[in-house]
Design a protein around this motif. Sequence first.
Motif, mmCIF file in Angstrom:
data_model
loop_
_atom_site.group_PDB
_atom_site.id
_atom_site.type_symbol
_atom_site.label_atom_id
_atom_site.label_comp_id
_atom_site.label_asym_id
_atom_site.label_seq_id
_atom_site.Cartn_x
_atom_site.Cartn_y
_atom_site.Cartn_z
ATOM 1 N N LEU A 16 -2.181 -6.702 6.978
ATOM 2 C CA LEU A 16 -1.791 -6.386 8.394
ATOM 3 C C LEU A 16 -0.525 -5.933 8.737
ATOM 4 C CD1 LEU A 16 -3.718 -9.410 10.217
ATOM 5 C CD2 LEU A 16 -4.564 -6.844 10.553
ATOM 6 N N ASN A 17 0.575 -6.712 7.839
ATOM 7 C CA ASN A 17 2.048 -6.160 7.795
ATOM 8 C C ASN A 17 2.161 -4.979 7.221
ATOM 9 O OD1 ASN A 17 2.579 -8.838 9.044
ATOM 10 N ND2 ASN A 17 3.109 -9.800 6.998
ATOM 11 N N ALA A 18 1.610 -4.548 6.371
ATOM 12 C CA ALA A 18 1.693 -3.274 5.505
ATOM 13 C C ALA A 18 1.069 -2.072 6.654
ATOM 14 C CB ALA A 18 0.880 -3.167 4.366
ATOM 15 N N GLN A 19 0.057 -2.397 7.496
ATOM 16 C CA GLN A 19 -0.610 -1.675 8.397
ATOM 17 C C GLN A 19 0.409 -1.203 9.467
ATOM 18 O OE1 GLN A 19 -3.879 -3.127 10.834
ATOM 19 N NE2 GLN A 19 -5.088 -1.165 10.868
ATOM 20 N N LEU A 20 1.312 -2.415 9.990
ATOM 21 C CA LEU A 20 2.130 -2.060 10.907
ATOM 22 C C LEU A 20 3.391 -1.062 10.267
ATOM 23 C CD1 LEU A 20 2.773 -5.830 12.217
ATOM 24 C CD2 LEU A 20 1.819 -3.712 13.654
ATOM 25 N N VAL A 21 3.768 -1.217 9.185
ATOM 26 C CA VAL A 21 4.736 -0.104 8.733
ATOM 27 C C VAL A 21 4.062 1.132 8.223
ATOM 28 C CG1 VAL A 21 6.198 0.042 6.610
ATOM 29 C CG2 VAL A 21 6.012 -2.368 7.699
ATOM 30 N N TYR A 22 2.880 1.146 7.589
ATOM 31 C CA TYR A 22 2.632 2.416 7.014
ATOM 32 C C TYR A 22 1.339 3.149 7.918
ATOM 33 C CZ TYR A 22 4.984 0.665 3.009
ATOM 34 O OH TYR A 22 5.842 0.151 2.103
ATOM 35 N N GLY A 23 0.781 2.261 8.767
ATOM 36 C CA GLY A 23 -0.343 3.061 9.448
ATOM 37 C C GLY A 23 -1.656 2.901 8.875
ATOM 38 N N GLY A 24 -2.507 3.606 9.362
ATOM 39 C CA GLY A 24 -3.829 3.766 8.690
ATOM 40 C C GLY A 24 -4.689 2.638 9.102
ATOM 41 N N HIS A 25 -5.736 2.534 8.601
ATOM 42 C CA HIS A 25 -6.983 1.434 8.478
ATOM 43 C C HIS A 25 -6.662 0.400 7.754
ATOM 44 C CE1 HIS A 25 -10.134 3.389 11.150
ATOM 45 N NE2 HIS A 25 -9.187 4.378 11.327
ATOM 46 N N LEU A 26 -7.025 -0.777 8.486
ATOM 47 C CA LEU A 26 -6.551 -2.201 7.576
ATOM 48 C C LEU A 26 -7.385 -2.019 6.003
ATOM 49 C CD1 LEU A 26 -5.836 -5.139 7.495
ATOM 50 C CD2 LEU A 26 -7.977 -5.613 8.601
ATOM 51 N N GLY A 27 -8.567 -1.350 6.080
ATOM 52 C CA GLY A 27 -9.092 -1.271 4.887
ATOM 53 C C GLY A 27 -8.471 -0.359 3.888
ATOM 54 N N THR A 28 -7.792 0.509 4.270
ATOM 55 C CA THR A 28 -6.949 1.404 3.498
ATOM 56 C C THR A 28 -5.765 0.523 2.606
ATOM 57 O OG1 THR A 28 -7.371 3.325 4.480
ATOM 58 C CG2 THR A 28 -5.214 3.310 3.124
ATOM 59 N N CYS A 29 -5.156 -0.424 3.754
ATOM 60 C CA CYS A 29 -4.132 -1.213 3.208
ATOM 61 C C CYS A 29 -4.478 -2.223 2.090
ATOM 62 C CB CYS A 29 -3.232 -1.734 4.575
ATOM 63 S SG CYS A 29 -2.557 -0.620 5.678
ATOM 64 N N LEU A 30 -5.893 -2.670 2.507
ATOM 65 C CA LEU A 30 -6.422 -3.718 1.635
ATOM 66 C C LEU A 30 -6.544 -2.880 0.114
ATOM 67 C CD1 LEU A 30 -8.886 -5.511 4.046
ATOM 68 C CD2 LEU A 30 -7.049 -6.608 2.825
ATOM 69 N N ILE A 31 -7.191 -1.914 0.164
ATOM 70 C CA ILE A 31 -7.295 -1.120 -1.233
ATOM 71 C C ILE A 31 -5.902 -0.819 -1.833
ATOM 72 C CG2 ILE A 31 -8.012 0.992 -2.263
ATOM 73 C CD1 ILE A 31 -10.403 0.779 -0.131
ATOM 74 N N GLU A 32 -4.947 -0.494 -1.053
ATOM 75 C CA GLU A 32 -3.726 -0.149 -1.597
ATOM 76 C C GLU A 32 -3.114 -1.203 -2.192
ATOM 77 O OE1 GLU A 32 -1.601 3.511 0.848
ATOM 78 O OE2 GLU A 32 -2.010 1.377 2.098
ATOM 79 N N GLN A 33 -3.082 -2.442 -1.651
ATOM 80 C CA GLN A 33 -2.531 -3.536 -2.245
ATOM 81 C C GLN A 33 -3.442 -4.451 -3.482
ATOM 82 O OE1 GLN A 33 -1.113 -6.179 0.902
ATOM 83 N NE2 GLN A 33 0.160 -4.412 1.656
ATOM 84 N N GLY A 34 -4.504 -3.737 -3.384
ATOM 85 C CA GLY A 34 -5.394 -4.250 -4.685
ATOM 86 C C GLY A 34 -6.123 -5.565 -4.372
ATOM 87 N N PHE A 35 -6.411 -5.709 -2.799
ATOM 88 C CA PHE A 35 -6.859 -7.001 -2.469
ATOM 89 C C PHE A 35 -8.677 -6.637 -2.440
ATOM 90 C CE2 PHE A 35 -2.955 -8.064 0.157
ATOM 91 C CZ PHE A 35 -2.161 -8.583 -1.145
ATOM 92 N N LEU A 36 -8.760 -5.425 -2.436
ATOM 93 C CA LEU A 36 -10.484 -5.127 -2.037
ATOM 94 C C LEU A 36 -10.642 -3.936 -2.716
ATOM 95 C CD1 LEU A 36 -12.684 -6.087 -0.343
ATOM 96 C CD2 LEU A 36 -11.738 -4.591 1.461
ATOM 97 N N GLY A 37 -11.950 -3.840 -3.164
ATOM 98 C CA GLY A 37 -12.358 -2.449 -3.797
ATOM 99 C C GLY A 37 -13.041 -1.628 -2.882
ATOM 100 N N GLU A 38 -12.962 -0.514 -3.128
ATOM 101 C CA GLU A 38 -13.319 0.971 -2.364
ATOM 102 C C GLU A 38 -14.958 0.443 -1.889
ATOM 103 O OE1 GLU A 38 -14.417 5.432 -2.155
ATOM 104 O OE2 GLU A 38 -13.454 4.622 -3.927
#
Length: 180
Positions: A16-38
């Motif tokens: 959620l913090n990354a989403q505030l900074v970078y935008g996009g959907h929450l799912g994208t931020c989760l994938i970017e950070q390696g927390f969730l697979g596509e």
Amino acid sequence: LVQRGLIDDAQLQRALNAQLVYGGHLGTCLIEQGFLGEHDLGEALADIYGFPYATVEIMQDIPGPVIECVPRKIVEKHCVVPLRIDNGALDVAMIDPKNIPGLDEVAFATGLRTNPWVAPEIRIFQAMERYYGVPRRLRFIALCRELDREQPFKPPTDVEIRSTSRPNEPRKPEDSGEVI
């Protein structure tokens, strides 16, 4: 996602913090950070929205006539990618499959009933660029490259690009044989 045990509270907060900074959907931020697979994200979105999940494989080889039936302007406006035509209905992948105005506009433009499917925004943007020439931000290009190492999304050839000319778009001089 937390209730399903796919991520924990700390991961959610970081995303959620990354989403505030970078935008996009929450799912994208989760994938970017390696927390969730596509695939896990896609399956969760399908369960949450109650619509089928348009996997990368489904979005890989969409026939030219299907692409041509939806104008680029509508694709860009509603982040929608046509998948197939079956029994007078058009299946479309969307970031938000409950976007009723988008579904209505696609149905009006095509004359077909629309069946929404859901896909992560990273794959919708990738397909929009591939089939319609809608440019993606570098963030999405880099993330797709990383994901494609695991599950390739083959780039279109020049022949494929030329064979999917878009209705309502002027021909490019190089396509018509004109000298630039």
